[in-house]
Motif scaffolding. Structure first.
Motif, PDB file in Angstrom:
ATOM      1  N   LEU A   1      49.995  17.320  16.772  1.00 34.14           N
ATOM      2  CA  LEU A   1      49.913  16.292  15.741  1.00 34.14           C
ATOM      3  C   LEU A   1      50.479  14.977  16.255  1.00 34.14           C
ATOM      4  N   ALA A   2      51.603  15.045  16.949  1.00 34.05           N
ATOM      5  CA  ALA A   2      52.214  13.833  17.500  1.00 34.05           C
ATOM      6  C   ALA A   2      51.294  13.183  18.528  1.00 34.05           C
ATOM      7  N   GLU A   3      50.657  13.993  19.372  1.00 38.30           N
ATOM      8  CA  GLU A   3      49.748  13.449  20.384  1.00 38.30           C
ATOM      9  C   GLU A   3      48.485  12.871  19.748  1.00 38.30           C
ATOM     10  N   ARG A   4      47.965  13.569  18.757  1.00 44.85           N
ATOM     11  CA  ARG A   4      46.688  13.187  18.157  1.00 44.85           C
ATOM     12  C   ARG A   4      46.810  12.028  17.176  1.00 44.85           C
ATOM     13  N   SER A   5      47.841  12.058  16.301  1.00 49.58           N
ATOM     14  CA  SER A   5      47.921  11.062  15.239  1.00 49.58           C
ATOM     15  C   SER A   5      49.026  10.034  15.437  1.00 49.58           C
ATOM     16  N   GLY A   6      49.911  10.260  16.387  1.00 49.51           N
ATOM     17  CA  GLY A   6      50.983   9.309  16.633  1.00 49.51           C
ATOM     18  C   GLY A   6      52.151   9.421  15.670  1.00 49.51           C
ATOM     19  N   VAL A   7      52.220  10.508  14.910  1.00 48.50           N
ATOM     20  CA  VAL A   7      53.351  10.729  14.004  1.00 48.50           C
ATOM     21  C   VAL A   7      53.950  12.114  14.239  1.00 48.50           C
ATOM     22  N   ARG A   8      55.238  12.196  13.981  1.00 48.24           N
ATOM     23  CA  ARG A   8      55.958  13.474  14.071  1.00 48.24           C
ATOM     24  C   ARG A   8      56.487  13.786  12.688  1.00 48.24           C
ATOM     25  N   LEU A   9      56.205  15.005  12.188  1.00 48.84           N
ATOM     26  CA  LEU A   9      56.699  15.390  10.874  1.00 48.84           C
ATOM     27  C   LEU A   9      58.199  15.587  10.929  1.00 48.84           C
ATOM     28  N   VAL A  10      58.899  15.006   9.985  1.00 48.79           N
ATOM     29  CA  VAL A  10      60.349  15.138   9.905  1.00 48.79           C
ATOM     30  C   VAL A  10      60.716  16.179   8.857  1.00 48.79           C
ATOM     31  N   ARG A  11      60.080  16.092   7.676  1.00 48.60           N
ATOM     32  CA  ARG A  11      60.413  17.010   6.599  1.00 48.60           C
ATOM     33  C   ARG A  11      59.295  17.043   5.572  1.00 48.60           C
ATOM     34  N   VAL A  12      59.089  18.219   5.001  1.00 52.80           N
ATOM     35  CA  VAL A  12      58.237  18.388   3.828  1.00 52.80           C
ATOM     36  C   VAL A  12      59.090  19.136   2.820  1.00 52.80           C
ATOM     37  N   ALA A  13      59.305  18.544   1.645  1.00 52.31           N
ATOM     38  CA  ALA A  13      60.185  19.150   0.647  1.00 52.31           C
ATOM     39  C   ALA A  13      59.542  19.125  -0.726  1.00 52.31           C
ATOM     40  N   VAL A  14      59.774  20.194  -1.480  1.00 58.15           N
ATOM     41  CA  VAL A  14      59.359  20.237  -2.873  1.00 58.15           C
ATOM     42  C   VAL A  14      60.449  19.530  -3.672  1.00 58.15           C
ATOM     43  N   THR A  15      60.076  18.486  -4.415  1.00 58.11           N
ATOM     44  CA  THR A  15      61.048  17.703  -5.181  1.00 58.11           C
ATOM     45  C   THR A  15      60.528  17.498  -6.596  1.00 58.11           C
ATOM     46  N   GLY A  16      61.256  16.727  -7.362  1.00 55.23           N
ATOM     47  CA  GLY A  16      60.813  16.383  -8.718  1.00 55.23           C
ATOM     48  C   GLY A  16      60.627  17.598  -9.597  1.00 55.23           C
ATOM     49  N   GLY A  17      61.540  18.563  -9.507  1.00 64.07           N
ATOM     50  CA  GLY A  17      61.431  19.754 -10.335  1.00 64.07           C
ATOM     51  C   GLY A  17      60.224  20.603  -9.964  1.00 64.07           C
ATOM     52  N   GLY A  18      59.742  20.471  -8.733  1.00 60.03           N
ATOM     53  CA  GLY A  18      58.589  21.232  -8.273  1.00 60.03           C
ATOM     54  C   GLY A  18      57.278  20.486  -8.441  1.00 60.03           C
ATOM     55  N   GLY A  19      57.287  19.334  -9.080  1.00 63.25           N
ATOM     56  CA  GLY A  19      56.046  18.604  -9.344  1.00 63.25           C
ATOM     57  C   GLY A  19      55.638  17.630  -8.262  1.00 63.25           C
ATOM     58  N   LEU A  20      56.467  17.486  -7.216  1.00 67.94           N
ATOM     59  CA  LEU A  20      56.158  16.543  -6.142  1.00 67.94           C
ATOM     60  C   LEU A  20      56.429  17.188  -4.792  1.00 67.94           C
ATOM     61  N   LEU A  21      55.696  16.726  -3.787  1.00 69.31           N
ATOM     62  CA  LEU A  21      55.961  17.107  -2.397  1.00 69.31           C
ATOM     63  C   LEU A  21      56.279  15.832  -1.632  1.00 69.31           C
ATOM     64  N   ASP A  22      57.435  15.814  -1.011  1.00 68.33           N
ATOM     65  CA  ASP A  22      57.920  14.656  -0.269  1.00 68.33           C
ATOM     66  C   ASP A  22      57.691  14.928   1.212  1.00 68.33           C
ATOM     67  N   LEU A  23      56.805  14.156   1.835  1.00 73.23           N
ATOM     68  CA  LEU A  23      56.498  14.300   3.259  1.00 73.23           C
ATOM     69  C   LEU A  23      57.115  13.122   4.003  1.00 73.23           C
ATOM     70  N   ARG A  24      58.004  13.415   4.946  1.00 68.26           N
ATOM     71  CA  ARG A  24      58.635  12.369   5.766  1.00 68.26           C
ATOM     72  C   ARG A  24      58.085  12.507   7.185  1.00 68.26           C
ATOM     73  N   TYR A  25      57.703  11.377   7.754  1.00 70.86           N
ATOM     74  CA  TYR A  25      57.191  11.388   9.127  1.00 70.86           C
ATOM     75  C   TYR A  25      57.750  10.208   9.895  1.00 70.86           C
ATOM     76  N   GLN A  26      57.841  10.396  11.212  1.00 68.63           N
ATOM     77  CA  GLN A  26      58.337   9.338  12.087  1.00 68.63           C
ATOM     78  C   GLN A  26      57.199   8.907  13.001  1.00 68.63           C
ATOM     79  N   VAL A  27      57.051   7.616  13.159  1.00 71.42           N
ATOM     80  CA  VAL A  27      55.983   7.078  13.997  1.00 71.42           C
ATOM     81  C   VAL A  27      56.397   7.186  15.463  1.00 71.42           C
ATOM     82  N   VAL A  28      55.539   7.842  16.237  1.00 64.49           N
ATOM     83  CA  VAL A  28      55.754   7.975  17.677  1.00 64.49           C
ATOM     84  C   VAL A  28      54.930   6.930  18.416  1.00 64.49           C
ATOM     85  N   ASP A  29      53.668   6.766  17.998  1.00 62.08           N
ATOM     86  CA  ASP A  29      52.763   5.786  18.608  1.00 62.08           C
ATOM     87  C   ASP A  29      52.112   4.970  17.491  1.00 62.08           C
TER      88      ASP A  29
END
Length: 164
Positions: free
Chosen positions: A78-106
């Motif tokens: 994923l980092a090679e192909r899209s230029g981002v590295r996943l940092v975290r995926v978390a269920v938030t908001g009482g289960g009603g939201l998914l928080d995806l954090r990514y860091q830009v590599v390229d």
């Protein structure tokens, strides 16, 4: 002290008091009609509360639409192909939201994350469900910078994806 002594009036001979006024009470049929109207309104609101989340893409699709499907890749791929590295995926908001954090590599490759023809999505590996509705249409605008973390918040309507 001699003076006139107060005399008592005979019952029914004194001045008439005005009739006692209470709260206005509508006739029985009007009260019953009002009650039934309230019950119908409450039932309608309850039905909307149950129906709308399911109607508004509450049940995620089993696979992404064909016009923006992408092959599955590993974290390093994923980092090679899209230029981002996943940092975290978390269920938030009482289960009603998914928080995806990514860091830009390229930064030059990372712009593909927000392309209109290939919108971001999360696929639950256990169930294969695809979540692709961003909270309030959120998308990053502007130049992405290397080594900076960004986020996407996806709607998890119906709490389809759970923390393991």
């Amino acid at each position: 002290m001699s003076g006139p002594s107060p005399t008592r009036a005979e019952p029914g001979t004194g001045p008439a008091q005005p009739p006692r006024r209470g709260r206005f009470r509508p006739p029985g049929r009007v009260r019953i009609a009002g009650f039934l109207a309230g019950v119908l309104i409450a039932a309608g609101i309850g039905a909307l509360v149950i129906w709308l989340p399911q109607r508004s893409s509450g049940q995620p699709t089993a696979e992404p639409p064909p016009h923006w499907q992408r092959p599955s890749v590993s974290a390093s791929g994923l980092a090679e192909r899209s230029g981002v590295r996943l940092v975290r995926v978390a269920v938030t908001g009482g289960g009603g939201l998914l928080d995806l954090r990514y860091q830009v590599v390229d930064p030059s490759k990372a712009v593909t994350v927000h392309e209109a023809r290939t919108p971001p999505a999360i696929i639950d590996e256990r169930t294969g469900l695809v979540l692709n509705r961003l909270l309030m249409g959120h998308a990053h605008h502007g130049q992405l910078k290397a080594a900076v973390s960004y986020y996407l918040v996806f709607e998890n309507t119906g709490n389809w994806v759970h923390r393991v």
